[in-house]
Design an enzyme around this catalytic site. Structure first.
Site, PDB file in Angstrom:
ATOM      1  N   GLY A  14       0.776  -1.235   0.000  1.00 18.02           N
ATOM      2  CA  GLY A  14       0.000   0.000   0.000  1.00 18.02           C
ATOM      3  C   GLY A  14       0.810   1.289   0.000  1.00 18.02           C
ATOM      4  O   GLY A  14       0.335   2.330   0.452  1.00 18.02           O
ATOM      5  N   MET A  95      -3.874  -6.789  -7.346  1.00 15.81           N
ATOM      6  CA  MET A  95      -3.363  -7.864  -8.205  1.00 15.81           C
ATOM      7  C   MET A  95      -4.460  -8.852  -8.592  1.00 15.81           C
ATOM      8  O   MET A  95      -4.410 -10.029  -8.226  1.00 15.81           O
ATOM      9  CB  MET A  95      -2.188  -8.563  -7.502  1.00 15.81           C
ATOM     10  CG  MET A  95      -1.094  -7.614  -7.055  1.00 15.81           C
ATOM     11  SD  MET A  95      -0.499  -6.518  -8.349  1.00 15.81           S
ATOM     12  CE  MET A  95       0.974  -7.389  -8.810  1.00 15.81           C
ATOM     13  N   ILE A  97      -7.061  -9.898 -12.064  1.00 16.44           N
ATOM     14  CA  ILE A  97      -7.533  -9.669 -13.427  1.00 16.44           C
ATOM     15  C   ILE A  97      -9.027  -9.394 -13.320  1.00 16.44           C
ATOM     16  O   ILE A  97      -9.747 -10.115 -12.615  1.00 16.44           O
ATOM     17  CB  ILE A  97      -7.268 -10.897 -14.322  1.00 16.44           C
ATOM     18  CG1 ILE A  97      -5.767 -11.113 -14.458  1.00 16.44           C
ATOM     19  CG2 ILE A  97      -7.916 -10.719 -15.688  1.00 16.44           C
ATOM     20  CD1 ILE A  97      -5.385 -12.432 -15.090  1.00 16.44           C
ATOM     21  N   LEU A  98      -9.486  -8.365 -14.004  1.00 20.10           N
ATOM     22  CA  LEU A  98     -10.884  -7.962 -13.840  1.00 20.10           C
ATOM     23  C   LEU A  98     -11.729  -8.416 -15.026  1.00 20.10           C
ATOM     24  O   LEU A  98     -11.254  -8.479 -16.160  1.00 20.10           O
ATOM     25  CB  LEU A  98     -10.950  -6.449 -13.638  1.00 20.10           C
ATOM     26  CG  LEU A  98     -10.291  -6.054 -12.307  1.00 20.10           C
ATOM     27  CD1 LEU A  98      -9.792  -4.629 -12.339  1.00 20.10           C
ATOM     28  CD2 LEU A  98     -11.229  -6.282 -11.143  1.00 20.10           C
ATOM     29  N   ASN A 110      -5.024   2.199 -13.585  1.00 15.95           N
ATOM     30  CA  ASN A 110      -4.104   1.307 -12.870  1.00 15.95           C
ATOM     31  C   ASN A 110      -2.681   1.833 -13.013  1.00 15.95           C
ATOM     32  O   ASN A 110      -2.312   2.388 -14.042  1.00 15.95           O
ATOM     33  CB  ASN A 110      -4.196  -0.100 -13.499  1.00 15.95           C
ATOM     34  CG  ASN A 110      -3.249  -1.095 -12.856  1.00 15.95           C
ATOM     35  OD1 ASN A 110      -3.138  -1.167 -11.635  1.00 15.95           O
ATOM     36  ND2 ASN A 110      -2.559  -1.877 -13.678  1.00 15.95           N
ATOM     37  N   HIS A 112       1.208   0.640 -13.213  1.00 14.02           N
ATOM     38  CA  HIS A 112       1.971  -0.580 -13.497  1.00 14.02           C
ATOM     39  C   HIS A 112       3.458  -0.218 -13.596  1.00 14.02           C
ATOM     40  O   HIS A 112       3.820   0.756 -14.265  1.00 14.02           O
ATOM     41  CB  HIS A 112       1.483  -1.212 -14.803  1.00 14.02           C
ATOM     42  CG  HIS A 112       2.159  -2.522 -15.086  1.00 14.02           C
ATOM     43  ND1 HIS A 112       1.881  -3.673 -14.370  1.00 14.02           N
ATOM     44  CD2 HIS A 112       3.138  -2.851 -15.960  1.00 14.02           C
ATOM     45  CE1 HIS A 112       2.647  -4.649 -14.816  1.00 14.02           C
ATOM     46  NE2 HIS A 112       3.423  -4.188 -15.770  1.00 14.02           N
TER      47      HIS A 112
HETATM   48  C1  GAR Z   1       3.366  -1.284  -7.418  1.00 13.37           C
HETATM   49  O1  GAR Z   1       4.698  -1.290  -7.853  1.00 13.37           O
HETATM   50  C2  GAR Z   1       2.413  -1.365  -8.584  1.00 13.37           C
HETATM   51  O2  GAR Z   1       2.868  -0.704  -9.727  1.00 13.37           O
HETATM   52  C3  GAR Z   1       2.361  -2.856  -8.825  1.00 13.37           C
HETATM   53  O3  GAR Z   1       2.283  -3.388  -7.528  1.00 13.37           O
HETATM   54  C4  GAR Z   1       3.042  -2.568  -6.640  1.00 13.37           C
HETATM   55  C5  GAR Z   1       2.219  -2.302  -5.410  1.00 13.37           C
HETATM   56  O4  GAR Z   1       2.993  -1.730  -4.399  1.00 13.37           O
HETATM   57  N1  GAR Z   1       1.247  -3.218  -9.635  1.00 13.37           N
HETATM   58  C6  GAR Z   1       1.288  -4.136 -10.599  1.00 13.37           C
HETATM   59  O5  GAR Z   1       2.259  -4.810 -10.843  1.00 13.37           O
HETATM   60  C7  GAR Z   1      -0.008  -4.287 -11.400  1.00 13.37           C
HETATM   61  N2  GAR Z   1       0.169  -5.151 -12.505  1.00 13.37           N
HETATM   62  P1  GAR Z   1       2.308  -0.943  -3.207  1.00 13.37           P
HETATM   63  O6  GAR Z   1       1.279  -1.887  -2.596  1.00 13.37           O
HETATM   64  O7  GAR Z   1       3.416  -0.666  -2.249  1.00 13.37           O
HETATM   65  O8  GAR Z   1       1.682   0.304  -3.755  1.00 13.37           O
END
Ligand code: GAR
Length: 197
Positions: A14, A95, A97-98, A110, A112
């Site tokens: 988060g 995380m 898939i929708l 989103n 990424h």
């Molecule tokens: C982030 O780096 C985000 O970009 C990635 O998960 C991490 C969450 O970190 N998302 C993906 O890979 C989506 N495909 P956080 O919980 O510390 O924000």
């Protein structure tokens, strides 16, 4: 004053969620107040839960494992989001898939951690590091049914230095995420950029 409400969905530590609270929550941009009214998490032990509580928003925990199907989970997700009457839904490390039920009913973006369309899916930072990509960064995109596949609305990169270790590389990517995600939300909700999509 006009208030724009957002929901933030997360699954993990988060840090992007917290960054959104710090930079956007109850802040005014050009006469428009942005408020995070709803947070949703699909993992009961996610680090982001405490972060959300710290800013006064009790996350709705929807454990996907307790639903019979992906469709059933998404139906509940959409119901909770619709009830909150938000202007935008932000996926910050969510995380899942929708399904089309979600993407047809909810306007969502989103974050990424790659220069999309490169390195979609999980472990994108590791994937790009191991591939020796010369440039790295992060992207914000609209959410559609394709994993990390919707239209890109913000992207920023850095040039990888020779001998940059994984920790530095990852930190650079997160720094970019913390910059471009809140900016994209403001562009969408306050400056009405990309609003027709
Ligand atoms: C982030 O780096 C985000 O970009 C990635 O998960 C991490 C969450 O970190 N998302 C993906 O890979 C989506 N495909 P956080 O919980 O510390 O924000």
């Amino acid at each position: 004053m006009v208030t724009k409400k957002i929901a933030v969905l997360f699954s993990g530590s988060g840090t992007n969620l917290e960054n959104l609270f710090v930079k956007l929550h109850n802040k005014i941009f050009n006469g428009v107040k942005i408020e995070i009214v709803l947070t949703i998490c699909n993992k009961e032990n996610a680090g982001g839960i405490d972060k959300s509580l710290k800013y006064g928003v009790k996350p709705v925990i929807l454990k996907h494992k307790e639903f019979a199907s992906r469709d059933d989970f998404d139906k509940k997700l959409v119901e909770v989001i619709k009830n909150a009457d938000v202007d935008l839904c932000v996926l910050a490390g969510f995380m899942r898939i929708l399904t089309p039920h979600f993407t047809k009913n909810v306007k969502a973006i989103n974050i990424h951690p790659s220069l999309l369309p490169l390195f979609k899916g999980a472990d994108a930072i590791r994937q790009s590091y191991d591939a020796n990509a010369k440039k790295a960064g992060a992207s914000v995109h609209f959410v559609n049914e394709e994993l990390d596949g919707g239209e890109v609305i913000a992207q920023k990169s850095f040039v990888r230095e020779v001998n940059m270790n994984y920790e530095e590389y990852e930190a650079n990517i997160h720094k970019i995420e913390y910059e471009i995600l809140p900016k994209a939300v403001v562009e969408l909700l306050v400056n009405n950029n990309f609003i027709s999509r």
